[in-house]
Design a protein around this motif. Structure first.
Motif, short mmCIF file in Angstrom:
data_model
loop_
_atom_site.label_atom_id
_atom_site.label_comp_id
_atom_site.label_asym_id
_atom_site.label_seq_id
_atom_site.Cartn_x
_atom_site.Cartn_y
_atom_site.Cartn_z
N MET A 204 0.81 -1.21 0.00
CA MET A 204 0.00 0.00 0.00
C MET A 204 0.85 1.26 0.00
O MET A 204 2.01 1.25 0.43
N ILE A 205 0.27 2.35 -0.49
CA ILE A 205 0.98 3.64 -0.55
C ILE A 205 1.38 4.07 0.85
O ILE A 205 0.59 4.03 1.80
N ARG A 206 2.61 4.50 1.00
CA ARG A 206 3.10 4.98 2.29
C ARG A 206 2.64 6.42 2.48
O ARG A 206 2.96 7.30 1.67
N SER A 207 1.89 6.67 3.55
CA SER A 207 1.28 7.98 3.78
C SER A 207 1.80 8.62 5.04
O SER A 207 1.96 7.96 6.07
N HIS A 208 2.06 9.92 4.97
CA HIS A 208 2.58 10.69 6.09
C HIS A 208 1.58 11.80 6.42
O HIS A 208 1.05 12.45 5.52
N PHE A 209 1.37 12.04 7.71
CA PHE A 209 0.39 13.01 8.18
C PHE A 209 1.07 14.02 9.11
O PHE A 209 1.90 13.64 9.93
N GLU A 210 0.70 15.27 9.00
CA GLU A 210 1.27 16.30 9.88
C GLU A 210 0.19 17.30 10.28
O GLU A 210 -0.57 17.78 9.43
N PHE A 211 0.13 17.60 11.56
CA PHE A 211 -0.78 18.64 12.06
C PHE A 211 0.04 19.84 12.49
O PHE A 211 0.97 19.72 13.30
N ARG A 212 -0.31 21.00 11.95
CA ARG A 212 0.35 22.26 12.33
C ARG A 212 -0.72 23.18 12.91
O ARG A 212 -1.62 23.61 12.17
N PRO A 213 -0.67 23.44 14.21
CA PRO A 213 -1.70 24.27 14.85
C PRO A 213 -1.83 25.63 14.16
O PRO A 213 -0.85 26.16 13.65
N PRO A 214 -3.08 26.15 14.14
CA PRO A 214 -4.23 25.58 14.83
C PRO A 214 -5.11 24.69 13.95
O PRO A 214 -5.92 23.94 14.46
#
Length: 378
Positions: A204-214
């Motif tokens: 499966m596709i390798r997925s990266h997630f990032e949260f930058r407030p807010p």
């Protein structure tokens, strides 16, 4: 929440020759936007006439000034009243006849607004869209839509890869891709990020997630055709409502940019297809919001795939508690003898203390974690 820049509208939607301004909300506060024809700068003011508190957004633009539709008072780009048609000869415009102006910045085709103390805006870098996959030789696809769901539910949704095979079965997901899933967690100077793992499906596709407030959620994918990324901004307009802006860059689309006809076809097709995907999320989230408003928990039995969601919710609860919450409380608590007993939503409190919580009613958790720290989920 108020010490950040928020993208609210495409720059091209504010035209200097426009006869009428644009009204919207940001963090429950009504604002009015227009482009000053003399400077070509985007102007954002509180949507409240200093005379009788009418909505300036229902007025018009006259000679570069914002004219209130109620009594014709005109406000310039600084927020100062410069013309009062009914003023007697020899009288001066009242000194307090001013409107709050918000700091603005234009970058990446967007108008950004700073809703907090203007002095604080000078202490942080100017805003721009962060593309996690780095430079690409293509123009990002962009769109936005107003939704009747709280922004935090949309943020959580975009940090949740496990919903794709089911919620989006008819578009970008496949039930056959449902598999055991893990999520890593790393804290950065800008927020937190994680990488999805599928030990039983290494293909499966390798997925990266990032949260930058807010509100920023940034995804990038390792595809066979190269890196791809998406940038999501669920802007909190009012409690239970948001404006969702997104950018997308997929390598397979770059080849269509070279020819007018193919570029036109993609630009015509993608907005409707993206809206279809968003509406699949919306159907789930609006029903979830209804249950949370009735007192349901936002998270009952978390698993490891929920790690980023849990981390975000910890940060969200802490952000909502600062100074009683970031949402606009009203221009004045003193409304004398006016009583609006039947009001709901954004109507007001009629001089009575509201029994509603200061933040949006979007559920709670069983635990009391308040800080942005790692949460171990089995």
């Amino acid at each position: 929440m108020r010490k950040y820049w928020y993208p609210v509208i495409p720059s091209k939607d504010l035209v200097a020759a426009a006869a009428e301004p644009t009204g919207m909300y940001l963090l429950d506060e009504p604002i009015v936007l227009y482009r000053d024809p003399s400077t070509n700068e985007a102007v954002v003011l509180a949507d409240k006439c200093p005379h009788r508190s009418a909505a300036l957004s229902t007025g018009r633009i006259m000679d570069g000034r914002l004219e209130c539709r109620y009594h014709g008072w005109q406000v310039d780009a600084t927020g100062s009243v410069v013309r009062v048609p009914s003023l007697l000869p020899g009288r001066k415009i009242p000194a307090n006849a001013k409107v709050k102006r918000f700091p603005t910045h234009e970058a990446d085709g967007l108008v950004w607004i700073w809703p907090g103390n203007p002095a604080d805006a000078e202490k942080v870098p100017k805003p721009s869209v962060f593309f996690p996959a780095g430079p690409m030789a293509m123009t990002p696809k962009f769109g936005y839509i107003d939704l009747d769901i709280d922004h935090c539910l949309l943020v959580e949704n975009f940090l949740d890869p496990a919903h794709l095979p089911f919620t989006h079965e008819k578009t970008i997901g496949k039930r056959s891709n449902a598999t055991a899933m893990g999520m890593s967690l790393e804290f950065t100077e800008n927020g937190c990020k994680g990488t999805q793992s599928t030990p039983e499906r290494p293909d499966m596709i390798r997925s990266h997630f990032e949260f930058r407030p807010p509100i920023g959620v940034h995804l990038h994918f390792e595809m066979k055709s190269g890196l791809a990324d998406q940038c999501f901004f669920p802007v909190p307009t009012r409690k239970g409502h948001c404006r969702f802006l997104w950018f997308q860059r997929f390598p397979f689309l770059a080849k269509f940019d070279s020819f007018f006809l193919t570029r036109w076809l993609v630009d015509w097709y993608f907005p409707s297809y993206n809206k279809k995907i968003v509406m699949e999320d919306y159907a789930m989230l609006v029903a979830q919001q209804e249950r949370l408003a009735l007192g349901a928990n936002a998270m009952n039995s978390p698993v490891n795939a929920d790690l980023l969601i849990k981390t975000y919710r910890n940060w969200w609860r802490k952000a909502m508690k600062v100074d009683g919450g970031p949402f606009f409380k009203g221009y004045s608590n003193d409304i004398e003898d006016i009583h609006l007993d039947s009001c709901s939503g954004g109507c007001g409190t009629g001089g009575k203390k509201s029994s509603k919580p200061a933040g949006p009613v979007v559920g709670s958790d069983d635990d009391d974690d308040d800080d942005l720290e790692k949460v171990e989920l089995d």
